[in-house]
Design a protein around this motif. Structure first.
Motif, mmCIF file in Angstrom:
data_model
loop_
_atom_site.group_PDB
_atom_site.id
_atom_site.type_symbol
_atom_site.label_atom_id
_atom_site.label_comp_id
_atom_site.label_asym_id
_atom_site.label_seq_id
_atom_site.Cartn_x
_atom_site.Cartn_y
_atom_site.Cartn_z
ATOM 1 N N GLY A 109 0.844 -1.184 0.000
ATOM 2 C CA GLY A 109 0.000 0.000 0.000
ATOM 3 C C GLY A 109 0.882 1.237 0.000
ATOM 4 N N GLU A 110 0.266 2.373 -0.248
ATOM 5 C CA GLU A 110 1.005 3.631 -0.289
ATOM 6 C C GLU A 110 1.728 3.872 1.037
ATOM 7 O OE1 GLU A 110 -0.147 8.322 -0.598
ATOM 8 O OE2 GLU A 110 -1.359 6.895 -1.740
ATOM 9 N N GLY A 111 3.035 4.161 0.964
ATOM 10 C CA GLY A 111 3.839 4.437 2.156
ATOM 11 C C GLY A 111 4.284 3.198 2.912
ATOM 12 N N GLU A 112 4.053 2.028 2.361
ATOM 13 C CA GLU A 112 4.419 0.772 3.023
ATOM 14 C C GLU A 112 5.592 0.114 2.280
ATOM 15 O OE1 GLU A 112 3.192 0.065 5.852
ATOM 16 O OE2 GLU A 112 1.562 1.507 5.817
ATOM 17 N N PRO A 113 6.366 -0.682 2.958
ATOM 18 C CA PRO A 113 6.299 -0.993 4.378
ATOM 19 C C PRO A 113 6.808 0.175 5.218
ATOM 20 C CG PRO A 113 8.190 -2.085 3.401
ATOM 21 C CD PRO A 113 7.451 -1.407 2.283
ATOM 22 N N SER A 114 6.215 0.351 6.364
ATOM 23 C CA SER A 114 6.551 1.508 7.189
ATOM 24 C C SER A 114 7.529 1.183 8.311
ATOM 25 C CB SER A 114 5.273 2.118 7.779
ATOM 26 O OG SER A 114 4.549 1.148 8.500
ATOM 27 N N GLY A 115 7.778 -0.095 8.579
ATOM 28 C CA GLY A 115 8.800 -0.467 9.554
ATOM 29 C C GLY A 115 8.373 -0.292 10.999
ATOM 30 N N GLY A 116 9.335 0.089 11.826
ATOM 31 C CA GLY A 116 9.069 0.205 13.267
ATOM 32 C C GLY A 116 8.841 -1.159 13.878
ATOM 33 N N ARG A 117 7.728 -1.296 14.600
ATOM 34 C CA ARG A 117 7.399 -2.577 15.244
ATOM 35 C C ARG A 117 6.525 -3.459 14.346
ATOM 36 N NH1 ARG A 117 7.324 -2.216 21.436
ATOM 37 N NH2 ARG A 117 8.634 -0.405 21.819
ATOM 38 N N GLU A 118 6.469 -3.139 13.074
ATOM 39 C CA GLU A 118 5.633 -3.883 12.131
ATOM 40 C C GLU A 118 6.530 -4.796 11.298
ATOM 41 O OE1 GLU A 118 3.570 -0.745 10.050
ATOM 42 O OE2 GLU A 118 2.234 -0.410 11.754
ATOM 43 N N HIS A 119 6.394 -6.098 11.512
ATOM 44 C CA HIS A 119 7.315 -7.046 10.875
ATOM 45 C C HIS A 119 6.646 -8.164 10.079
ATOM 46 C CE1 HIS A 119 10.738 -5.267 12.897
ATOM 47 N NE2 HIS A 119 10.036 -5.271 14.012
ATOM 48 N N CYS A 120 5.327 -8.264 10.129
ATOM 49 C CA CYS A 120 4.643 -9.362 9.445
ATOM 50 C C CYS A 120 3.737 -8.801 8.350
ATOM 51 C CB CYS A 120 3.848 -10.187 10.447
ATOM 52 S SG CYS A 120 4.927 -11.060 11.614
ATOM 53 N N VAL A 121 3.673 -9.492 7.217
ATOM 54 C CA VAL A 121 2.984 -8.967 6.035
ATOM 55 C C VAL A 121 1.527 -9.432 6.004
ATOM 56 C CG1 VAL A 121 2.992 -8.869 3.508
ATOM 57 C CG2 VAL A 121 5.151 -8.844 4.769
ATOM 58 N N VAL A 122 0.669 -8.464 5.753
ATOM 59 C CA VAL A 122 -0.766 -8.706 5.677
ATOM 60 C C VAL A 122 -1.316 -8.145 4.370
ATOM 61 C CG1 VAL A 122 -1.299 -6.587 6.953
ATOM 62 C CG2 VAL A 122 -2.969 -8.399 6.907
ATOM 63 N N LEU A 123 -2.309 -8.823 3.825
ATOM 64 C CA LEU A 123 -3.072 -8.323 2.685
ATOM 65 C C LEU A 123 -4.335 -7.694 3.257
ATOM 66 C CD1 LEU A 123 -3.899 -8.143 -0.348
ATOM 67 C CD2 LEU A 123 -4.877 -10.429 -0.067
ATOM 68 N N ASN A 132 -6.578 -1.159 -0.685
ATOM 69 C CA ASN A 132 -7.548 -1.800 -1.557
ATOM 70 C C ASN A 132 -6.938 -3.097 -2.083
ATOM 71 O OD1 ASN A 132 -9.808 -2.340 -3.008
ATOM 72 N ND2 ASN A 132 -9.360 -0.897 -4.652
ATOM 73 N N TRP A 133 -6.931 -4.112 -1.210
ATOM 74 C CA TRP A 133 -6.293 -5.394 -1.496
ATOM 75 C C TRP A 133 -4.804 -5.192 -1.744
ATOM 76 C CZ3 TRP A 133 -9.255 -8.893 0.364
ATOM 77 C CH2 TRP A 133 -10.633 -8.778 0.271
ATOM 78 N N THR A 134 -4.203 -4.403 -0.871
ATOM 79 C CA THR A 134 -2.761 -4.162 -0.935
ATOM 80 C C THR A 134 -2.114 -4.617 0.365
ATOM 81 O OG1 THR A 134 -3.175 -1.862 -0.273
ATOM 82 C CG2 THR A 134 -2.855 -2.283 -2.628
ATOM 83 N N TRP A 135 -0.786 -4.625 0.366
ATOM 84 C CA TRP A 135 -0.028 -5.185 1.480
ATOM 85 C C TRP A 135 0.403 -4.116 2.471
ATOM 86 C CZ3 TRP A 135 4.025 -8.993 -0.951
ATOM 87 C CH2 TRP A 135 3.372 -9.876 -1.809
ATOM 88 N N ASN A 136 0.592 -4.576 3.693
ATOM 89 C CA ASN A 136 1.057 -3.727 4.781
ATOM 90 C C ASN A 136 1.956 -4.574 5.675
ATOM 91 O OD1 ASN A 136 1.161 -1.524 6.646
ATOM 92 N ND2 ASN A 136 -0.424 -2.488 7.863
ATOM 93 N N ASP A 137 2.946 -3.928 6.287
ATOM 94 C CA ASP A 137 3.659 -4.601 7.368
ATOM 95 C C ASP A 137 2.945 -4.191 8.653
ATOM 96 O OD1 ASP A 137 4.572 -1.943 7.062
ATOM 97 O OD2 ASP A 137 6.500 -2.386 7.979
ATOM 98 N N ALA A 138 2.568 -5.181 9.435
ATOM 99 C CA ALA A 138 1.776 -4.937 10.644
ATOM 100 C C ALA A 138 2.461 -5.601 11.832
ATOM 101 C CB ALA A 138 0.365 -5.509 10.461
ATOM 102 N N PRO A 139 2.113 -5.173 13.055
ATOM 103 C CA PRO A 139 2.630 -5.892 14.225
ATOM 104 C C PRO A 139 2.182 -7.356 14.163
ATOM 105 C CG PRO A 139 1.644 -3.801 14.877
ATOM 106 C CD PRO A 139 1.292 -4.007 13.430
ATOM 107 N N CYS A 140 3.079 -8.271 14.406
ATOM 108 C CA CYS A 140 2.785 -9.703 14.292
ATOM 109 C C CYS A 140 1.735 -10.156 15.300
ATOM 110 C CB CYS A 140 4.063 -10.511 14.467
ATOM 111 S SG CYS A 140 5.347 -10.097 13.259
ATOM 112 N N SER A 141 1.485 -9.348 16.323
ATOM 113 C CA SER A 141 0.493 -9.692 17.347
ATOM 114 C C SER A 141 -0.933 -9.311 16.948
ATOM 115 C CB SER A 141 0.853 -8.997 18.666
ATOM 116 O OG SER A 141 0.877 -7.597 18.466
ATOM 117 N N THR A 142 -1.093 -8.615 15.836
ATOM 118 C CA THR A 142 -2.421 -8.218 15.358
ATOM 119 C C THR A 142 -3.256 -9.467 15.077
ATOM 120 O OG1 THR A 142 -1.412 -6.274 14.326
ATOM 121 C CG2 THR A 142 -3.638 -6.844 13.615
ATOM 122 N N GLU A 143 -4.534 -9.419 15.413
ATOM 123 C CA GLU A 143 -5.427 -10.559 15.189
ATOM 124 C C GLU A 143 -6.090 -10.422 13.812
ATOM 125 O OE1 GLU A 143 -6.322 -13.130 17.679
ATOM 126 O OE2 GLU A 143 -4.468 -12.433 18.611
#
Length: 160
Positions: A109-123, A132-143
């Motif tokens: 997605g726009e501006g991603e991956p953003s880093g920091g504490r976000e290490h796992c990839v999500v659609l 809009n069906w794009t990827w993001n790096d998110a905290p791995c603890s996100t449900e």
């Protein structure tokens, strides 16, 4: 003697038929019935004899999106599925967890991956946040949900 051979051949044919039917009847992708963190999602896929989806081409991205849309869980305007990539080993260096291969294809997605504490990839499908069906790096603890894929298993163990 011929009766024993005949019975053996019947058993072999039944086993082969079962294997062919079962492997071809399963969908390439499957979405978990519940949400979980990235690690639990990976474990779920392994229990199903699958793995978190490796999306290394436009064709696979479109297939995963199609499966996600078919689940009809995105109608709320927010939906995410864990993919099998992470940069936990080295920040900023995303790899497919099950193969160790670097990401050569991505739909960030726009501006991603953003880093920091976000290490796992999500659609994501999250239009309010411009996903809009794009990827993001998110905290791995996100449900989120897992999207698992069937894959060809190696026939033997290779030594290194």
């Amino acid at each position: 003697m011929f009766g024993a051979i005949s019975n053996f051949l019947k058993i072999v044919l039944i086993v082969l038929f079962y294997q062919l039917c079962c492997t071809h009847a399963q969908s390439k992708y499957q979405i978990a019935p519940y949400d979980s963190n990235w690690f639990e999602a990976s474990e779920y896929c392994h229990r199903m004899d699958m793995r978190l989806a490796i999306v290394d081409s436009e064709e696979k991205h479109n297939a995963v999106v199609k499966e996600a849309k078919a689940a009809k869980l995105h109608s709320s305007g927010f939906f995410g599925v864990w993919l099998g990539a992470t940069d936990l080993a080295r920040s900023g260096n995303f790899i497919w967890h099950n193969t160790g291969a670097r990401l050569r294809y991505a739909r960030w997605g726009e501006g991603e991956p953003s880093g920091g504490r976000e290490h796992c990839v999500v659609l994501y499908y999250w239009p309010k946040q411009r996903f809009n069906w794009t990827w993001n790096d998110a905290p791995c603890s996100t449900e989120l949900y897992a999207i698992c894929e069937n894959y060809e298993k190696a026939a033997c163990i290779q030594e290194f």
